[in-house]
Design a protein around this motif. Structure first.
Motif, PDB file in Angstrom:
ATOM      1  N   GLN A 119      25.999 138.279  -3.312  1.00 41.17           N
ATOM      2  CA  GLN A 119      24.587 139.762  -3.709  1.00 41.17           C
ATOM      3  C   GLN A 119      24.583 140.949  -3.908  1.00 41.17           C
ATOM      4  O   GLN A 119      24.402 141.444  -4.278  1.00 41.17           O
ATOM      5  N   ILE A 120      25.759 141.251  -2.417  1.00 46.56           N
ATOM      6  CA  ILE A 120      25.688 142.782  -2.604  1.00 46.56           C
ATOM      7  C   ILE A 120      26.891 143.246  -3.080  1.00 46.56           C
ATOM      8  O   ILE A 120      26.584 144.495  -3.667  1.00 46.56           O
ATOM      9  N   GLY A 121      27.603 142.364  -3.773  1.00 46.35           N
ATOM     10  CA  GLY A 121      28.721 142.101  -4.351  1.00 46.35           C
ATOM     11  C   GLY A 121      28.154 143.106  -6.394  1.00 46.35           C
ATOM     12  O   GLY A 121      28.487 143.690  -6.977  1.00 46.35           O
ATOM     13  N   GLU A 122      26.596 142.094  -6.728  1.00 47.51           N
ATOM     14  CA  GLU A 122      26.232 142.112  -7.791  1.00 47.51           C
ATOM     15  C   GLU A 122      25.233 143.617  -7.347  1.00 47.51           C
ATOM     16  O   GLU A 122      25.829 144.135  -8.484  1.00 47.51           O
ATOM     17  N   LEU A 123      25.042 144.506  -6.723  1.00 58.09           N
ATOM     18  CA  LEU A 123      24.284 145.865  -6.440  1.00 58.09           C
ATOM     19  C   LEU A 123      25.440 146.035  -6.955  1.00 58.09           C
ATOM     20  O   LEU A 123      25.463 147.748  -7.508  1.00 58.09           O
ATOM     21  N   ALA A 124      26.820 146.251  -6.121  1.00 57.11           N
ATOM     22  CA  ALA A 124      27.850 147.263  -6.245  1.00 57.11           C
ATOM     23  C   ALA A 124      28.284 147.349  -7.782  1.00 57.11           C
ATOM     24  O   ALA A 124      28.385 148.239  -8.089  1.00 57.11           O
ATOM     25  N   ARG A 125      28.724 146.537  -8.200  1.00 60.49           N
ATOM     26  CA  ARG A 125      28.917 146.077  -9.919  1.00 60.49           C
ATOM     27  C   ARG A 125      27.573 146.925 -10.867  1.00 60.49           C
ATOM     28  O   ARG A 125      27.905 147.738 -11.610  1.00 60.49           O
ATOM     29  N   VAL A 126      26.517 146.420 -10.407  1.00 59.29           N
ATOM     30  CA  VAL A 126      24.792 147.430 -11.283  1.00 59.29           C
ATOM     31  C   VAL A 126      25.528 148.548 -10.709  1.00 59.29           C
ATOM     32  O   VAL A 126      25.399 149.337 -12.170  1.00 59.29           O
ATOM     33  N   ALA A 127      25.674 148.941  -9.532  1.00 52.61           N
ATOM     34  CA  ALA A 127      25.785 150.553  -9.252  1.00 52.61           C
ATOM     35  C   ALA A 127      26.900 151.230 -10.296  1.00 52.61           C
ATOM     36  O   ALA A 127      26.907 152.218 -11.274  1.00 52.61           O
ATOM     37  N   LEU A 128      27.863 150.361 -10.301  1.00 52.94           N
ATOM     38  CA  LEU A 128      29.045 150.998 -11.038  1.00 52.94           C
ATOM     39  C   LEU A 128      29.237 151.028 -12.906  1.00 52.94           C
ATOM     40  O   LEU A 128      29.276 151.970 -13.135  1.00 52.94           O
ATOM     41  N   SER A 129      28.429 150.031 -13.321  1.00 54.65           N
ATOM     42  CA  SER A 129      28.030 149.293 -14.502  1.00 54.65           C
ATOM     43  C   SER A 129      26.950 150.709 -15.176  1.00 54.65           C
ATOM     44  O   SER A 129      27.366 150.754 -16.143  1.00 54.65           O
ATOM     45  N   VAL A 139      39.867 151.357 -14.383  1.00 59.32           N
ATOM     46  CA  VAL A 139      39.481 150.926 -13.052  1.00 59.32           C
ATOM     47  C   VAL A 139      38.463 149.666 -13.665  1.00 59.32           C
ATOM     48  O   VAL A 139      37.505 149.624 -14.370  1.00 59.32           O
ATOM     49  N   ASP A 140      38.825 148.735 -13.084  1.00 60.74           N
ATOM     50  CA  ASP A 140      38.120 146.923 -12.903  1.00 60.74           C
ATOM     51  C   ASP A 140      36.822 146.875 -12.317  1.00 60.74           C
ATOM     52  O   ASP A 140      36.923 146.796 -11.251  1.00 60.74           O
ATOM     53  N   THR A 141      35.540 147.271 -12.715  1.00 63.52           N
ATOM     54  CA  THR A 141      34.571 146.758 -12.363  1.00 63.52           C
ATOM     55  C   THR A 141      34.494 146.112 -11.683  1.00 63.52           C
ATOM     56  O   THR A 141      33.973 146.215 -10.153  1.00 63.52           O
ATOM     57  N   ASP A 142      34.480 145.024 -11.839  1.00 67.44           N
ATOM     58  CA  ASP A 142      34.217 143.856 -10.701  1.00 67.44           C
ATOM     59  C   ASP A 142      35.738 143.746  -9.539  1.00 67.44           C
ATOM     60  O   ASP A 142      35.095 143.831  -8.333  1.00 67.44           O
ATOM     61  N   ALA A 143      36.769 143.527 -10.274  1.00 62.63           N
ATOM     62  CA  ALA A 143      37.224 144.042  -9.046  1.00 62.63           C
ATOM     63  C   ALA A 143      36.748 145.145  -7.994  1.00 62.63           C
ATOM     64  O   ALA A 143      36.994 144.843  -6.855  1.00 62.63           O
ATOM     65  N   ALA A 144      37.005 146.284  -8.754  1.00 65.35           N
ATOM     66  CA  ALA A 144      35.742 147.410  -7.903  1.00 65.35           C
ATOM     67  C   ALA A 144      35.223 147.140  -6.664  1.00 65.35           C
ATOM     68  O   ALA A 144      35.739 147.449  -5.818  1.00 65.35           O
ATOM     69  N   ALA A 145      34.497 146.860  -7.283  1.00 65.04           N
ATOM     70  CA  ALA A 145      33.327 145.983  -6.291  1.00 65.04           C
ATOM     71  C   ALA A 145      33.286 145.138  -5.340  1.00 65.04           C
ATOM     72  O   ALA A 145      33.192 145.007  -4.363  1.00 65.04           O
TER      73      ALA A 145
END
Length: 193
Positions: A119-129, A139-145
């Motif tokens: 869930q926290i990873g999903e939030l990070a991915r949303v912020a990055l996207s 930069v791969d946003t999924d890997a970065a998150a």
């Protein structure tokens, strides 16, 4: 009754650790018979998983609200605010945090701790996207998150549990720098040589 059993399970987990917890101890702490406990939970692992799920759900809800409130703020502001809030949410019950992290096995790959990280990873991915952070090309946003969530999670938990002689503001500043540097363009090859 379920809340009563979970409260007792939490106390037993904190006091005796995972290995020392048993359905008999939890039933005694809840002041019910073991038979009554089994009407709600089949075993110790189910109780411990429910205790962890309740804790991680509370932390996730609190952190999600802060992440959403920080959208649109510059990363230099939003990152330390979010990490500070994570520290407060995780540190709200340090004894339980210690029991969960140090005493409890990951009950399943899809258990409550993994769900929290997801869930926290999903939030990070949303912020990055949403391009809240400047993301260099490639930069791969999924890997970065994934990497950033685990880095922040691990360092924050260890800071709370180990109590190193690092002031909170220094910890936040250094962890923020680590995160923001992840998104800086590396110097051109000629500049590095």
């Amino acid at each position: 009754m379920v809340a009563r059993i979970l409260d007792a399970g939490q106390r037993v987990l904190i006091t005796h650790g995972y290995d020392g917890a048993s359905t008999n101890r939890i039933a005694a702490a809840a002041e019910i018979s073991p038979g009554s406990l089994y009407q709600y939970f089949p075993n110790k692992d189910a109780i411990v998983a429910a205790v962890i799920e309740r804790y991680t759900r509370d932390v996730t809800d609190r952190v999600r609200a802060r992440v959403l409130a920080n959208f649109g703020k510059p990363p230099e502001v939003s990152v330390p605010e979010t990490i500070s809030y994570l520290m407060d949410a995780l540190g709200n019950d340090r004894e339980l945090l210690r029991a969960v992290v140090e005493q409890t096995p990951r009950l399943a790959a899809d258990g409550p701790v993994a769900a929290f990280e997801q869930q926290i990873g999903e939030l990070a991915r949303v912020a990055l996207s949403m391009r809240q952070y400047p993301i260099p090309a490639g930069v791969d946003t999924d890997a970065a998150a994934w990497m950033l969530v685990r880095t922040v999670e691990h360092l924050t938990i260890r800071y709370l549990l180990d109590g190193p002689p690092i002031p909170r503001e220094r910890f936040l500043a250094d962890l923020t720098r680590l995160i923001l540097n992840y998104f800086r363009e590396p110097p051109a090859r000629a500049e590095r040589e």
